[in-house]
Write a protein that holds these residues in place. Structure first.
Motif, PDB file in Angstrom:
ATOM      1  N   ASN A   1       2.458   0.980  -5.822  1.00  0.00           N
ATOM      2  CA  ASN A   1       3.013   1.970  -5.035  1.00  0.00           C
ATOM      3  C   ASN A   1       3.222   0.944  -3.699  1.00  0.00           C
ATOM      4  O   ASN A   1       2.334   0.590  -3.032  1.00  0.00           O
ATOM      5  N   PRO A   2       4.503   0.779  -3.148  1.00  0.00           N
ATOM      6  CA  PRO A   2       4.871   0.021  -2.171  1.00  0.00           C
ATOM      7  C   PRO A   2       4.262   0.650  -0.708  1.00  0.00           C
ATOM      8  O   PRO A   2       3.934  -0.104   0.053  1.00  0.00           O
ATOM      9  N   GLN A   3       4.028   1.786  -0.793  1.00  0.00           N
ATOM     10  CA  GLN A   3       3.283   2.408   0.201  1.00  0.00           C
ATOM     11  C   GLN A   3       2.037   2.260   0.606  1.00  0.00           C
ATOM     12  O   GLN A   3       1.283   2.113   1.731  1.00  0.00           O
ATOM     13  N   ASP A   4       1.471   1.664  -0.589  1.00  0.00           N
ATOM     14  CA  ASP A   4      -0.055   1.313  -0.306  1.00  0.00           C
ATOM     15  C   ASP A   4      -0.181  -0.050   0.459  1.00  0.00           C
ATOM     16  O   ASP A   4      -1.078  -0.372   1.092  1.00  0.00           O
TER      17      ASP A   4
ATOM     18  N   ARG B   1       1.052  -0.337   3.393  1.00  0.00           N
ATOM     19  CA  ARG B   1       0.624  -0.237   4.416  1.00  0.00           C
ATOM     20  C   ARG B   1      -0.632   0.190   5.086  1.00  0.00           C
ATOM     21  O   ARG B   1      -0.932   0.274   6.078  1.00  0.00           O
ATOM     22  N   ASN B   2      -1.236   0.405   4.054  1.00  0.00           N
ATOM     23  CA  ASN B   2      -3.029   0.858   4.298  1.00  0.00           C
ATOM     24  C   ASN B   2      -3.684  -0.355   4.302  1.00  0.00           C
ATOM     25  O   ASN B   2      -3.673  -1.503   3.794  1.00  0.00           O
TER      26      ASN B   2
ATOM     27  N   ASN C   1      -6.140  -1.803   1.824  1.00  0.00           N
ATOM     28  CA  ASN C   1      -5.336  -2.372   0.474  1.00  0.00           C
ATOM     29  C   ASN C   1      -5.163  -3.873   0.906  1.00  0.00           C
ATOM     30  O   ASN C   1      -5.077  -4.757  -0.018  1.00  0.00           O
TER      31      ASN C   1
END
Length: 88
Positions: free
Chosen positions: A79-82, A84-85, A88
Motif C-alpha cells: 500500500n503506497p500510503q504505508d 507515509r507512516n 514503516n
C-alpha cells in the motif's frame, strides 16, 4: 601628344595583379574556412563517440539499478500510503 607604351603596360600589369590577388585571396579564405570546418566536425564527432562509449555503460548501469529498486519497492510495499507512516 605621343604617349609611351610603358604607362599602359604598368596600368594593365597592376590591374591584373590586383585582380589576381583578390581572386586568389578570396579563394584561399574560402578553402581554409571549409577545411577548418571539416576538421572541427571530425574532431567533435570523435569526441562525441568517445564520450558516448564512456558514458553509455554508466547510464546502462544506472538504469538497471533504478529498475531493480523500482521492482523491489513494488514487491515490498503493498500500500503506497504505508510509506507515509514513519514506522514503516
Amino acid at each position: 601628344m605621343m604617349q609611351t607604351i610603358r604607362p599602359r603596360f604598368l596600368t594593365v600589369i597592376c590591374g591584373v595583379s590586383l585582380t589576381l590577388t583578390l581572386v586568389f585571396g578570396s579563394l584561399c579564405v574560402f578553402l581554409v574556412d571549409r577545411s577548418e570546418t571539416e576538421i572541427a566536425a571530425k574532431t567533435l564527432t570523435g569526441r562525441a563517440i568517445h564520450a558516448s562509449t564512456t558514458l553509455n555503460p554508466i547510464f546502462m548501469q544506472s538504469e538497471d539499478i533504478v529498475h531493480y529498486i523500482g521492482h523491489t519497492i513494488e514487491h515490498e510495499v503493498k500500500n503506497p500510503q504505508d510509506l507515509r507512516n514513519k514506522a514503516n
